[in-house]
Design a protein around this motif. Structure first.
Motif, mmCIF file in Angstrom:
data_model
loop_
_atom_site.group_PDB
_atom_site.id
_atom_site.type_symbol
_atom_site.label_atom_id
_atom_site.label_comp_id
_atom_site.label_asym_id
_atom_site.label_seq_id
_atom_site.Cartn_x
_atom_site.Cartn_y
_atom_site.Cartn_z
ATOM 1 N N ALA A 32 -41.856 -1.501 -22.476
ATOM 2 C CA ALA A 32 -41.847 -0.764 -23.738
ATOM 3 C C ALA A 32 -40.526 -0.963 -24.474
ATOM 4 N N ALA A 33 -39.422 -0.958 -23.722
ATOM 5 C CA ALA A 33 -38.108 -1.172 -24.334
ATOM 6 C C ALA A 33 -38.016 -2.577 -24.926
ATOM 7 N N THR A 34 -38.576 -3.547 -24.257
ATOM 8 C CA THR A 34 -38.583 -4.925 -24.766
ATOM 9 C C THR A 34 -39.394 -5.013 -26.051
ATOM 10 N N GLU A 35 -40.561 -4.352 -26.085
ATOM 11 C CA GLU A 35 -41.371 -4.339 -27.312
ATOM 12 C C GLU A 35 -40.622 -3.659 -28.449
ATOM 13 N N LEU A 36 -39.950 -2.554 -28.120
ATOM 14 C CA LEU A 36 -39.181 -1.832 -29.140
ATOM 15 C C LEU A 36 -38.053 -2.705 -29.683
ATOM 16 N N MET A 37 -37.384 -3.410 -28.803
ATOM 17 C CA MET A 37 -36.315 -4.306 -29.255
ATOM 18 C C MET A 37 -36.869 -5.403 -30.160
ATOM 19 N N GLY A 38 -38.053 -5.911 -29.836
ATOM 20 C CA GLY A 38 -38.680 -6.916 -30.691
ATOM 21 C C GLY A 38 -38.999 -6.355 -32.060
ATOM 22 N N ALA A 39 -39.527 -5.125 -32.089
ATOM 23 C CA ALA A 39 -39.847 -4.487 -33.362
ATOM 24 C C ALA A 39 -38.582 -4.246 -34.184
ATOM 25 N N VAL A 40 -37.514 -3.809 -33.514
ATOM 26 C CA VAL A 40 -36.240 -3.578 -34.213
ATOM 27 C C VAL A 40 -35.690 -4.887 -34.763
ATOM 28 N N THR A 41 -35.812 -5.950 -34.001
ATOM 29 C CA THR A 41 -35.345 -7.262 -34.453
ATOM 30 C C THR A 41 -36.121 -7.707 -35.688
ATOM 31 N N GLU A 42 -37.453 -7.512 -35.676
ATOM 32 C CA GLU A 42 -38.263 -7.863 -36.841
ATOM 33 C C GLU A 42 -37.865 -7.016 -38.045
ATOM 34 N N LEU A 43 -37.640 -5.721 -37.807
ATOM 35 C CA LEU A 43 -37.232 -4.824 -38.888
ATOM 36 C C LEU A 43 -35.887 -5.250 -39.471
ATOM 37 N N MET A 44 -34.966 -5.633 -38.603
ATOM 38 C CA MET A 44 -33.657 -6.093 -39.086
ATOM 39 C C MET A 44 -33.815 -7.354 -39.934
ATOM 40 N N GLY A 45 -34.719 -8.247 -39.526
ATOM 41 C CA GLY A 45 -34.977 -9.451 -40.321
ATOM 42 C C GLY A 45 -35.532 -9.092 -41.684
ATOM 43 N N ALA A 46 -36.461 -8.133 -41.710
ATOM 44 C CA ALA A 46 -37.042 -7.708 -42.987
ATOM 45 C C ALA A 46 -35.986 -7.064 -43.871
ATOM 46 N N VAL A 47 -35.125 -6.251 -43.279
ATOM 47 C CA VAL A 47 -34.055 -5.609 -44.055
ATOM 48 C C VAL A 47 -33.096 -6.661 -44.604
ATOM 49 N N THR A 48 -32.802 -7.664 -43.816
ATOM 50 C CA THR A 48 -31.916 -8.739 -44.272
ATOM 51 C C THR A 48 -32.537 -9.476 -45.458
ATOM 52 N N GLU A 49 -33.846 -9.772 -45.371
ATOM 53 C CA GLU A 49 -34.522 -10.427 -46.492
ATOM 54 C C GLU A 49 -34.512 -9.533 -47.717
ATOM 55 N N LEU A 50 -34.743 -8.239 -47.525
ATOM 56 C CA LEU A 50 -34.734 -7.299 -48.641
ATOM 57 C C LEU A 50 -33.358 -7.238 -49.288
ATOM 58 N N MET A 51 -32.328 -7.246 -48.460
ATOM 59 C CA MET A 51 -30.968 -7.233 -49.004
ATOM 60 C C MET A 51 -30.696 -8.495 -49.827
ATOM 61 N N GLY A 52 -31.213 -9.631 -49.363
ATOM 62 C CA GLY A 52 -31.066 -10.869 -50.132
ATOM 63 C C GLY A 52 -31.767 -10.770 -51.472
ATOM 64 N N ALA A 53 -32.974 -10.191 -51.475
ATOM 65 C CA ALA A 53 -33.712 -10.033 -52.735
ATOM 66 C C ALA A 53 -32.974 -9.089 -53.678
ATOM 67 N N VAL A 54 -32.427 -8.006 -53.134
ATOM 68 C CA VAL A 54 -31.668 -7.060 -53.965
ATOM 69 C C VAL A 54 -30.429 -7.736 -54.538
ATOM 70 N N THR A 55 -29.777 -8.550 -53.743
ATOM 71 C CA THR A 55 -28.596 -9.269 -54.222
ATOM 72 C C THR A 55 -28.967 -10.206 -55.369
ATOM 73 N N GLU A 56 -30.108 -10.907 -55.231
ATOM 74 C CA GLU A 56 -30.560 -11.783 -56.316
ATOM 75 C C GLU A 56 -30.874 -10.974 -57.561
ATOM 76 N N LEU A 57 -31.518 -9.815 -57.385
ATOM 77 C CA LEU A 57 -31.830 -8.962 -58.543
ATOM 78 C C LEU A 57 -30.559 -8.462 -59.216
ATOM 79 N N MET A 58 -29.569 -8.133 -58.413
ATOM 80 C CA MET A 58 -28.303 -7.689 -58.988
ATOM 81 C C MET A 58 -27.651 -8.815 -59.788
#
Length: 100
Positions: free
Chosen positions: A31-57
């Protein structure tokens, strides 16, 4: 001999409990391994979102620059219009003064 048999029974039960505990720990690790995978995916999505926000800025900054240029052009136009209006008034005053 009876005591040894009882001791072996107790040891067998203890081994069963230990086996169940190991199974629970293994499930928890999964379960901890699955959670870490989900957190890693979420961090990737947040990073992409931050890139999009930077482009919008960046785009917003460019738009602000264009708007600033437009305001400057409008200000120059209004200044030229007021100057022209004053020249026309001055010419009218001059013409009136020449009549007298």
């Amino acid at each position: 001999m009876g005591a040894a048999t009882e001791l072996m029974g107790a040891a067998t039960e203890l081994m069963g409990v230990a086996t169940e505990l190991m199974g629970a720990v293994t499930e928890l690790m999964g379960a901890a391994t699955e959670l870490m995978g989900a957190v890693t995916e979420l961090m990737g999505a947040v990073t992409e979102l931050m890139g999009a926000v930077t482009e919008l800025m960046g785009a917003a900054t460019e738009l602000m620059g264009v708007a600033t240029e437009l305001v400057g052009a409008a200000t120059e136009f209004m200044g030229a219009y007021k100057y022209q209006h004053l020249v026309i008034k001055f010419r009218k005053i001059t013409v009136i003064n020449q009549k007298f």
